[in-house]
Design a protein around this motif. Sequence first.
Motif, PDB file in Angstrom:
ATOM      1  N   ASN A   1       0.846  -1.188   0.000  1.00 53.54           N
ATOM      2  CA  ASN A   1       0.000   0.000   0.000  1.00 53.54           C
ATOM      3  C   ASN A   1       0.883   1.240   0.000  1.00 53.54           C
TER       4      ASN A   1
ATOM      5  N   GLY B   1       0.259   4.149  -1.351  1.00 50.45           N
ATOM      6  CA  GLY B   1      -0.488   5.375  -1.069  1.00 50.45           C
ATOM      7  C   GLY B   1      -0.579   5.652   0.414  1.00 50.45           C
ATOM      8  N   TRP B   2      -0.902   4.628   1.183  1.00 52.25           N
ATOM      9  CA  TRP B   2      -0.966   4.775   2.643  1.00 52.25           C
ATOM     10  C   TRP B   2       0.390   5.215   3.179  1.00 52.25           C
TER      11      TRP B   2
ATOM     12  N   ASP C   1       1.089   8.987   2.228  1.00 50.98           N
ATOM     13  CA  ASP C   1       0.218   9.936   2.932  1.00 50.98           C
ATOM     14  C   ASP C   1       0.571  10.031   4.411  1.00 50.98           C
ATOM     15  N   THR C   2       0.718   8.896   5.063  1.00 50.88           N
ATOM     16  CA  THR C   2       0.931   8.929   6.514  1.00 50.88           C
ATOM     17  C   THR C   2       2.324   9.444   6.864  1.00 50.88           C
TER      18      THR C   2
ATOM     19  N   GLY D   1      -6.586   6.635   3.493  1.00 54.74           N
ATOM     20  CA  GLY D   1      -6.314   5.251   3.114  1.00 54.74           C
ATOM     21  C   GLY D   1      -7.469   4.315   3.378  1.00 54.74           C
TER      22      GLY D   1
ATOM     23  N   ALA E   1      -8.886   0.928   1.548  1.00 59.52           N
ATOM     24  CA  ALA E   1      -8.089  -0.047   2.303  1.00 59.52           C
ATOM     25  C   ALA E   1      -8.461  -1.490   2.014  1.00 59.52           C
TER      26      ALA E   1
ATOM     27  N   LEU F   1       1.157  -2.873   4.631  1.00 59.01           N
ATOM     28  CA  LEU F   1       1.586  -1.506   4.912  1.00 59.01           C
ATOM     29  C   LEU F   1       3.112  -1.498   4.985  1.00 59.01           C
TER      30      LEU F   1
ATOM     31  N   HIS G   1      -3.806  -0.273  12.359  1.00 59.25           N
ATOM     32  CA  HIS G   1      -4.472  -0.005  11.083  1.00 59.25           C
ATOM     33  C   HIS G   1      -4.682  -1.305  10.311  1.00 59.25           C
TER      34      HIS G   1
END
Length: 736
Positions: A491, A493-494, A497-498, A519, A523, A530, A569
Amino acid sequence: MPSKATDAYTAISLEDARRIVVGQHNDPFAVLGPHKVGRARFVNAFDPGADRMFAIVGKKKYELSAVPDAPGVFTGKVPGKTAYRLYGEDDAGGFWEMDDAFRFGPVMGEMDEYLLAEGTHERIWQVLGAHVIQHEGAQGTHFAVWAPNARRVSVVGDFNAWDGRRHPMRRRGATGVWETFVPGVGDGTVYKYEILGIDGTTMPLKADPVGFGSQHPPENASVVRDITGYGWDDDQWMAERGDRNARTAPISVYEVHLGSWRRKVEEDHRMLSYKEMVTELVDYVADMGFTHIELLPISEFPFDGSWGYQPVGMFAPTIRFGPPHEFRDFVEAAHLKGLGILLDWVPGHFPTDAHGLGRFDGTALYEHADPREGFHQDWNTYIYNYGRREVANYLISNALYWLEEYHIDGLRVDAVASMLYRDYSRKDGEWVPNKDGGRENYETIEMLQRMNVTTYGKVDGIMTVAEESTSFPGVSRPVDAGGLGFGYKWNMGWMNDTLEYVKKDPIYRKHHHHQMTFGLHYAFSENFILPISHDEVVHGKGSMLTKMPGDDWEKFANLRAYYGFMWGHPGKKLLFMGQEFAQRAEWNHNQSLDWACLADGMHAGMQRLVRDLNALYRAEPALHVKDCEPDGFQWIESNDADASTYAWLRRGGEGDRPVAIISNFTPVERSAWQCGLPHEGRWREALNTDASVYGGGDRGNMGEVIASGEGWHGQPASARVTVPPLSTIILTFEGS
């Protein structure tokens, strides 16, 4: 001694002999070795170091005649039908005895030929490469290589003075495969292929594309390795690993670069061997509670600075740490400790090194001829021609090879996005559209689908993982449902972003609050892992600790809170080595991790936190059973931007207790923060990243909170919770 045959030259023409001498004969097996002339057996031999040559049958020696104007070529009548050996002499008094490679018949079978030509041979390593075998009564090595456009292919090494005239190979029909059996050659022999291209040009000596071993870099020849006969002792693991790799399993991956995880400082900073890693690395990862070790590529590669991502020896575990069986020892040790082994696998490109696959037989064989399709501008590497059936088969078979021969538990496929799109990192005019005018690479898609269908179909319990950084649909969906067929997808993108969020000063985080929640909109569209990988701690990006804002205490607190958020998460977990104890320095592949920093309580506390997060993640089904299912997650509070606080529930299967996670990403304590919960009663504070054992301030809830019947956040109950500054707390329901 019998006299020379008077009809010595009837078994070989002068033209053939001269072409043998200059290495230009395209069918040497039709000339050299034993041949019938009438009812007599003649032996034709070539040895440029011999001044005289004899054939030995039993205890008798038969002198062969030197062919004039063809130095090193000998011919003569040799009575009988039994095997013979050659005996050479030179004028300096030297002598030697050997089996004649040209007296041996082919090794490859017709079915192998058919499947290789069709591009459907699932286990090409059982046919191609170098195999130590007994053949027609002699011990030696069978060599086979695909080079369809070559005029001549020879195997060369110390055993023949690297002279390509001595062991030219036999062409096998329309397959494009060349083979030969060289008696007396065994395990540990160094070799390459000398290839005469279609235009008569001699190519740079090539390493074996299916070689099982290699020399230590910077030397780059292949090495004969007998990979048969390993006695595996991991049957129980192999029978159970399907459950351990499943979407419902706790999967926490420790990503490792073997060359820099730990080095022997007292021994000139040398790298550990596979055998040393059996205890040092395997025991450490097991103690830390991870479930899998993921290795950066260990297929042989010439340049240390590529970290293995530019492999040349796709079938050879790198010799940097030991020979193949010792790598198997490492894999087996991991299995006996309950750990899976994943390999980074690189089918996306290959380096341009002269000894590698590039223009292997004088043509663009493995790569596209058109650089718009066949050359990676970002990495200065070649791109495989996935539409060529033999090339796709080479890669798919290689994937199966690692899973079957080395009991690898899964493959993480590198840089999938670069494979899927024809215009990846290219400007207009620098790429070739597909047949429909689009950017998707249909050939890559088909190859990846075939790879996943083949590996999952042939090997029980494995996983495949895609590093795919775009929103390409269905990466981890079954092929029969239109997907690529991977088990999991990173992931990215997650991760992006985080990390962008936690790098910001807390005072600004409220303006970027939904970088942490976004996300969850996708998800469950894939089976996600992750990843906080090696790519996040190199090339000037700094370490995980130095990404964090604030003073030293705040940096550690931020990172602890982030790890707590990550483990709570949805999605499987991955950390790169050194991140578990918050190494300060950016990762350097040329040196060991900074293990000395564990003498500092803050670093040791971070390590303890990751160990405890792994233990809790594995112990609580709600934290892993539905990592990939939407009904395993529910927001409690996702909009408290001013407080930069998040709260959510994780649920497992029927009968599994729910778990609540609350994260506070400000340096302000949230006292008596009212948190909606699904049940009244006692909720245990199972983990608090602010605990003193982790380096925190020991603020929290004295081990538990009691939820009353006062509804809140849309939940039927609630509790007043103390959420320390820059922290994550995890609550488990203990009953009313």
